[in-house]
Design an enzyme around this catalytic site. Structure first.
Site, mmCIF file in Angstrom:
data_model
loop_
_atom_site.group_PDB
_atom_site.id
_atom_site.type_symbol
_atom_site.label_atom_id
_atom_site.label_comp_id
_atom_site.label_asym_id
_atom_site.label_seq_id
_atom_site.Cartn_x
_atom_site.Cartn_y
_atom_site.Cartn_z
ATOM 1 N N GLY A 1 0.748 -1.235 -0.048
ATOM 2 C CA GLY A 1 -0.067 0.038 0.030
ATOM 3 C C GLY A 1 0.713 1.302 -0.205
ATOM 4 C CB SER A 2 4.355 2.346 -0.587
ATOM 5 O OG SER A 2 4.777 1.667 -1.696
ATOM 6 C CG ASN A 3 2.220 3.189 -5.836
ATOM 7 O OD1 ASN A 3 2.925 4.229 -6.339
ATOM 8 N ND2 ASN A 3 3.125 2.116 -5.745
ATOM 9 C CG MET B 1 -0.699 -8.395 -6.048
ATOM 10 S SD MET B 1 0.416 -7.331 -7.481
ATOM 11 C CE MET B 1 1.359 -8.720 -7.893
ATOM 12 N NE ARG B 2 -9.387 -11.054 -7.765
ATOM 13 C CZ ARG B 2 -9.857 -12.347 -7.796
ATOM 14 N NH1 ARG B 2 -9.185 -13.256 -7.518
ATOM 15 N NH2 ARG B 2 -10.777 -12.731 -8.603
ATOM 16 C CG ASN C 1 -2.335 -0.811 -12.717
ATOM 17 O OD1 ASN C 1 -2.228 -1.111 -11.534
ATOM 18 N ND2 ASN C 1 -1.771 -1.497 -13.406
ATOM 19 C CG HIS D 1 3.405 -2.196 -15.059
ATOM 20 N ND1 HIS D 1 3.016 -3.415 -14.377
ATOM 21 C CD2 HIS D 1 4.453 -2.345 -15.787
ATOM 22 C CE1 HIS D 1 3.835 -4.383 -14.967
ATOM 23 N NE2 HIS D 1 4.718 -3.711 -15.748
#
Ligand code: GRF
Length: 200
Positions: free
Chosen positions: A12-14, A89-90, A106, A108
């Site tokens: 959860g750092s973002n 992660m899905r 998102n 990446h």
């Protein structure tokens, strides 16, 4: 105020970097809910600690469509305007993606279209690239593929390991995710073919 639904699976750092920018008054948005498919995600605990709405929605034993319907319902219940994937992660079903057209983002940890998929920083390091980086993009029905909002480059240095490189990429992730949101929330924008065009 733009309402964000943060969806994550881990550290959860973002998410925390975005929350900090909101708190400091640098990003005109509010976090309506933080949802994790993993009950033990650190990001979920951090959300609770900050007094945010934090929801554990375990995915175990549910098929993708059924799970995504529940995820969509939870996000709607909290009236989110944007779905912000932050280490989720899905893979999302087509039905979910169509439910929030042009409203799912998102981050990446590679310069897409290079190195989609898992462990992108390791992939880039092992490939031997000299410039790595990260990408904020709209989510479409292909993995790590939608229109690009913002990217940052990170030079690979002598003596780097995949881990030291990943740590520098992460710093840039924390910077550009909020910056991408700020641009989309404060300026007119449109997507032409797959180009994100920002106005003044
Ligand atoms: C980040 O590297 C992000 O780019 C990727 O998953 C990781 C999540 O890290 N999608 P965190 O949970 O935000 O710390």
């Amino acid at each position: 105020m733009t309402r964000l639904g943060i969806v994550l699976s881990g550290r959860g750092s973002n998410f925390l970097a975005i929350a900090a920018q909101i708190e400091q008054g640098n990003l005109p948005a509010e976090i309506a809910v933080v949802i994790s498919n993993r009950p033990d995600a650190e990001g979920l605990a951090a959300a609770r600690k900050r007094g945010l709405q934090a929801l554990s929605l375990p995915s175990k034993g549910l098929d993708r469509e059924e799970y995504d319907r529940r995820l969509e319902a939870a996000l709607r219940e909290h009236q989110v305007d944007w779905v912000i994937l932050a280490g989720y992660m899905r893979i999302l079903s087509a039905g979910f993606i169509r439910a929030f057209p042009q409203r799912i983002l998102n981050i990446h940890p590679s310069l897409l279209p290079a190195f989609p998929g898992l462990d992108a920083q390791h992939q880039a390091f092992a490939y031997g690239v000299k410039i790595a980086g990260c990408t904020v993009h709209f989510v479409d029905e292909q993995l790590d593929h939608g229109p690009i909002v913002l990217q940052a480059a990170v030079a690979v240095e002598d003596g780097d390991t995949a881990e030291t490189l990943a740590a520098r990429i992460l710093q840039q992730e924390h910077r550009i995710y909020s910056e991408a949101l700020r641009r989309l929330f404060t300026r007119p924008w449109r997507i032409v073919d797959r180009r994100v065009e920002l106005g003044e």
